[in-house]
Structures are given as structure tokens and as C-alpha cells.
Design a protein around this motif. Structure first.
Motif, short mmCIF file in Angstrom:
data_model
loop_
_atom_site.label_atom_id
_atom_site.label_comp_id
_atom_site.label_asym_id
_atom_site.label_seq_id
_atom_site.Cartn_x
_atom_site.Cartn_y
_atom_site.Cartn_z
N LYS A 75 0.84 -1.21 0.00
CA LYS A 75 0.00 0.00 0.00
C LYS A 75 0.87 1.26 0.00
O LYS A 75 0.60 2.22 -0.74
CB LYS A 75 -0.92 -0.02 1.22
CG LYS A 75 -1.92 1.11 1.25
CD LYS A 75 -2.86 0.96 2.44
CE LYS A 75 -3.89 2.10 2.47
NZ LYS A 75 -4.81 1.96 3.62
N LYS A 78 2.53 1.74 -3.46
CA LYS A 78 1.64 2.35 -4.46
C LYS A 78 1.43 3.84 -4.19
O LYS A 78 1.20 4.61 -5.13
CB LYS A 78 0.30 1.62 -4.46
CG LYS A 78 0.40 0.18 -4.93
CD LYS A 78 -0.95 -0.51 -4.87
CE LYS A 78 -0.83 -1.97 -5.30
NZ LYS A 78 -2.12 -2.69 -5.23
N LYS A 85 0.09 1.16 -9.20
CA LYS A 85 -1.36 0.98 -9.14
C LYS A 85 -1.90 0.37 -10.43
O LYS A 85 -3.00 -0.19 -10.44
CB LYS A 85 -2.04 2.33 -8.89
CG LYS A 85 -1.72 2.95 -7.54
CD LYS A 85 -2.44 4.29 -7.38
CE LYS A 85 -2.11 4.93 -6.03
NZ LYS A 85 -2.79 6.25 -5.86
N TYR A 88 -2.04 -5.41 -11.60
CA TYR A 88 -3.05 -6.17 -10.86
C TYR A 88 -2.48 -6.57 -9.49
O TYR A 88 -1.35 -7.04 -9.38
CB TYR A 88 -3.43 -7.41 -11.67
CG TYR A 88 -4.60 -8.17 -11.12
CD1 TYR A 88 -5.86 -7.59 -11.04
CD2 TYR A 88 -4.45 -9.47 -10.68
CE1 TYR A 88 -6.94 -8.29 -10.54
CE2 TYR A 88 -5.52 -10.19 -10.19
CZ TYR A 88 -6.77 -9.58 -10.12
OH TYR A 88 -7.83 -10.27 -9.61
N ALA A 89 -3.27 -6.36 -8.44
CA ALA A 89 -2.78 -6.50 -7.06
C ALA A 89 -2.26 -7.91 -6.78
O ALA A 89 -1.20 -8.09 -6.17
CB ALA A 89 -3.89 -6.13 -6.07
N GLN A 92 1.25 -8.66 -8.04
CA GLN A 92 2.32 -8.16 -7.19
C GLN A 92 2.53 -9.06 -5.98
O GLN A 92 3.67 -9.29 -5.56
CB GLN A 92 1.99 -6.74 -6.72
CG GLN A 92 1.86 -5.73 -7.86
CD GLN A 92 1.53 -4.34 -7.37
OE1 GLN A 92 2.31 -3.76 -6.62
NE2 GLN A 92 0.39 -3.81 -7.77
N GLN A 93 1.45 -9.59 -5.43
CA GLN A 93 1.57 -10.49 -4.29
C GLN A 93 2.29 -11.78 -4.68
O GLN A 93 3.14 -12.28 -3.94
CB GLN A 93 0.19 -10.79 -3.72
CG GLN A 93 -0.49 -9.58 -3.11
CD GLN A 93 -1.94 -9.85 -2.76
OE1 GLN A 93 -2.39 -10.98 -2.79
NE2 GLN A 93 -2.68 -8.79 -2.42
#
Length: 419
Positions: A75, A78, A85, A88-89, A92-93
Motif C-alpha cells: 500500500k 503504491k 497501481k 493487478y494486485a 504483485q503479491q
């Protein structure tokens, strides 16, 4: 059971630019996260009752860095770098999960005490894939429907469906890979109906295989598969292409073109080798219920003067493919101890010392004379049969028949590719 199908995709130039930007941003984040972990390790590796003034910095001991702390920091990443941003979240994970897996493989030994190498910082262009961990559900970032792949924040693109997805498999993960000849998507699928392995009592045919460099493999039935030597045959062309690349200005357009040509040649060799391995594996699994092979220390063998030929044969990749093909067919693959398989006589068990240049096994005790690789194959089969408890004859032939028969080479159709 998990399987993966790889399909070629045809993104637009705008989509290619987006995916290449994603790869670069993920590479930078990988390097930053790895630097965090190494900095924490260097500051905390000294014993608690002393402090090293040579290699560790003096100061406040930082908090532990792991996957969860780095994921929570996404967070803030970003907020400081708004371009992240756009990614795609979950992608990144997964990038952090990959780093965490590589870190644990280095820091924590497995059951055998083996540890992997230290994770490396990636240079520009060295990160060539990213992952969408969910496919075809309400919260998925990737949807594959009727030959069209829709990726979140990238768009829809056609997929070359050279083979249909198997029925009954649930799509689990989509990996986008950049290769020398284009972009690909690897779809991982899962099916809970795993084929049951064949019971040992139901084994009707068994074989032992001895891999080598003169012949790719020799079976205990006296059949041999010639070794194609893909790299050896293309060595001159590779050398010429690498020489052209070395004469270009590094980073220039001409250097990029020459580099891509080298990558295309290596990709072609890898595909030829993989296709050859699959054809040999399917040939073995179509004839035998039990396949025995040596449990070789291939990494150790690859440190010898035969390293180039061993890497060209790629025994490790072949044995992994053989295991996968056998499991899909419900067949048995048995590893045996390789010690002494080429020295012991299959007939009387006497030790017959020989050098690598001696290609014939001749036992002075029982006067058996056969090809040394064939003798090894029979010994491998006998050890496997003892391991699983099958009272079968090691070769199914009399000594006289074995001496009279010569090793026959198997023609497997299109195993050899014209390079």
C-alpha cells in the motif's frame, strides 16, 4: 493431479508495451524486496552477546522482514510510486511469494539437508513472467473463454488453441511468459481424479534403462535409442551468432537483434530436446508397466570434463518427463542405486573392472560377453525387481540368446530434428 498447457497469445502492440512495463516494475520491486531481506540478514546475523565491527553496521536492530511485512508495505509502495497501481494486485503479491519461496529454499534446508542458492538481483530483461493466480471465476484477473484470454488491466487477446483444454479440469492459474519468439500463456489445471498407480502384482512387463553419452539409453531388452546431440550439431551456428552479438555495441538496436537471434537458436534447441524426451518417454510407457532407472547425481557428473555432453543429453529433464508421463498413465517408475551397475556381471555377480573406453562387458568367471550398457540395464532391472518384490527374470532371455543378440537401435520416427 496438476498439469500445465502452454499456448501462444497474440497481444496488440499496446498490450505488449503494458506487459513489458509490468515486467520492469515487478523486477524493480523484486530487487527492492530482496535488498530489504539481505540488509536485515546482515544486521542481525551477529551473535546476541557481541557485535561485529567489520561486516555489520552498528545501530538499531531492524524488525524482521518476511512475506507478510512486505505484502503489507504494498500500500505504501503504491502511494509513493503511483505506476504500481496499474499492476493487478494479486500479480504483485505472487511476485513477493516467488521471492519468499526462493528465500526459504536458501535459508532452510530440506529433508535431505540440501539448500538452494541465494536469490539474485535481476538485471533489466531477466524477469520474463508474471502470474494471475486465479482463472475463470468472479474475482479472477484472467478469463479464458472460447479461445480469447482476457487479462485484468491489459485487455483481451486471441489464443492459439493448438489443443483443447481437457474436460473435468478446473483452471487454477495463468502465467504470462515472454520468450524469444513471442508471448505465451501457461494455464495450470487441476483434476481431483488422480489415476491410480498400477499394483505391483499386476505388472506384466518391466524394463531397466541405462542412460549414457554414446547411446541416449539402452534397455534391459537390448534396445538402444541413439543420442541426437542437438547442441553439438548446432554448436557452430551458435558460435557464429554469439560472435556477431559480441561485436555489436551493447544496448544498441543491432545488439538487441543479434541477442534475439542467439535466444531463438537456444529456444529451438531446447524445444527439440524436450520433444525428443517426450517421444522416448511415451515409447517406454507404451511398452512397459515398470521402468527402472539409476538415481544419478547429475549435478556431480556435470562437473567433470564431460559436462557439455551431459548437459546436451539432459538426463535430469528426461527422467522428470518420464516420471510425469508414467504417473499420468498410472505406471510405475523405480529408482535404484547406481553404484556398481556397470561393473557387476548380470549373470554371476562378479565385479569386472573396466574403463569408460571399454564398451564391451566380458566376464572371465562365466565367460559372458555383451554390450556394457546392456549389462547395466539388466542389473538396473534386477535391482528394481528386488526393491518392489517381483520374482521376475531380469531379462527374460537365456544367456545364449543374449550373447548371440546384438544391441538393436530403435527408430522412433521423428525423434531426430533437422537442425
Amino acid at each position: 493431479m496438476l498439469i500445465t498447457y502452454c499456448y501462444r497469445i497474440k497481444p496488440s502492440p499496446e498490450q505488449i508495451a503494458i506487459m513489458e512495463r509490468w515486467l520492469e516494475l515487478l523486477r524493480r520491486h523484486w530487487n527492492y524486496a530482496l535488498g530489504q531481506r539481505l540488509d536485515w540478514l546482515n544486521r542481525t546475523r551477529s551473535p546476541i552477546d557481541r557485535c561485529s565491527l567489520i561486516s555489520e553496521a552498528i545501530g538499531e536492530i531492524p524488525e524482521a522482514v518476511n512475506y507478510y511485512t512486505q505484502q503489507a508495505a504494498l500500500k505504501e509502495t503504491k502511494r509513493l510510486f503511483p505506476e504500481y497501481k496499474q499492476i493487478y494486485a494479486e500479480t504483485q503479491q505472487v511476485n513477493l511469494q516467488r521471492l519468499n519461496k526462493a528465500w526459504d529454499r536458501w535459508r532452510k534446508p530440506d529433508a535431505t539437508g540440501f539448500r538452494g542458492g541465494r536469490p539474485r538481483f535481476k538485471k533489466p530483461g531477466y524477469l520474463r513472467s508474471f502470474v494471475f493466480p486465479r482463472v475463470n471465476n468472479s474475482r479472477a484477473g484472467a478469463h479464458l473463454i472460447n479461445g480469447v484470454l482476457k487479462l485484468s488491466r491489459i485487455g483481451s487477446m486471441p489464443v492459439v488453441m493448438h489443443r483443447q483444454l481437457p474436460d473435468g479440469f478446473a483452471l487454477k492459474q495463468c502465467t504470462i511468459i515472454k520468450k524469444a519468439d513471442g508471448w505465451y500463456c501457461c494455464i495450470s489445471m487441476k483434476d481431483d481424479t488422480v489415476p491410480e498407480l498400477l499394483p505391483v502384482d499386476s505388472v506384466k512387463s518391466a524394463v531397466g534403462i541405462d542412460v549414457g553419452l554414446e547411446k541416449f539409453l539402452t534397455t534391459s531388452d537390448g534396445e538402444a535409442v541413439p543420442i541426437p546431440q542437438f547442441y553439438r550439431n548446432a554448436q557452430n551456428r551458435l558460435a557464429q551468432a554469439q560472435q556477431v552479438m559480441s561485436r555489436r555495441v551493447k544496448g544498441s538496436k543491432n545488439w538487441e537483434k543479434a541477442k534475439n537471434k542467439v535466444a531463438l537458436l537456444n529456444l529451438h534447441l531446447a524445444r527439440c530436446r524436450k520433444e525428443f524426451h517426450y517421444q522416448v518417454a511415451h515409447w517406454l510407457c507404451s511398452k512397459y508397466d515398470l521402468i527402472a532407472h539409476e538415481d544419478l547425481n547429475i549435478k556431480g557428473l556435470a562437473r567433470t570434463k564431460l559436462a557439455k555432453s551431459i548437459h546436451d543429453a539432459a538426463w535430469g529433464s528426461f527422467l522428470e518427463i518420464l516420471q510425469a508421463v508414467a504417473v499420468k498413465r498410472g505406471l510405475l517408475v523405480q529408482k535404484v542405486n547406481p553404484r556398481g551397475t556397470s561393473i557387476e556381471c548380470f549373470n554371476c555377480g562378479s565385479r569386472v573392472e573396466k574403463s569408460l573406453s571399454e564398451r564391451v562387458h566380458y566376464c572371465s568367471s562365466c565367460e559372458v560377453k555383451i554390450d556394457r550398457d546392456w549389462n547395466s540395464g539388466i542389473n538396473i532391472l534386477n535391482r528394481a525387481l528386488m526393491a518392489v518384490g517381483l520374482p521376475l527374470n531380469g531379462c527374460g532371455k537365456s544367456i545364449q540368446d543374449i550373447e548371440e543378440q546384438q544391441v538393436s537401435f530403435v527408430s522412433l520416427g521423428s525423434l531426430h530434428h533437422n537442425l
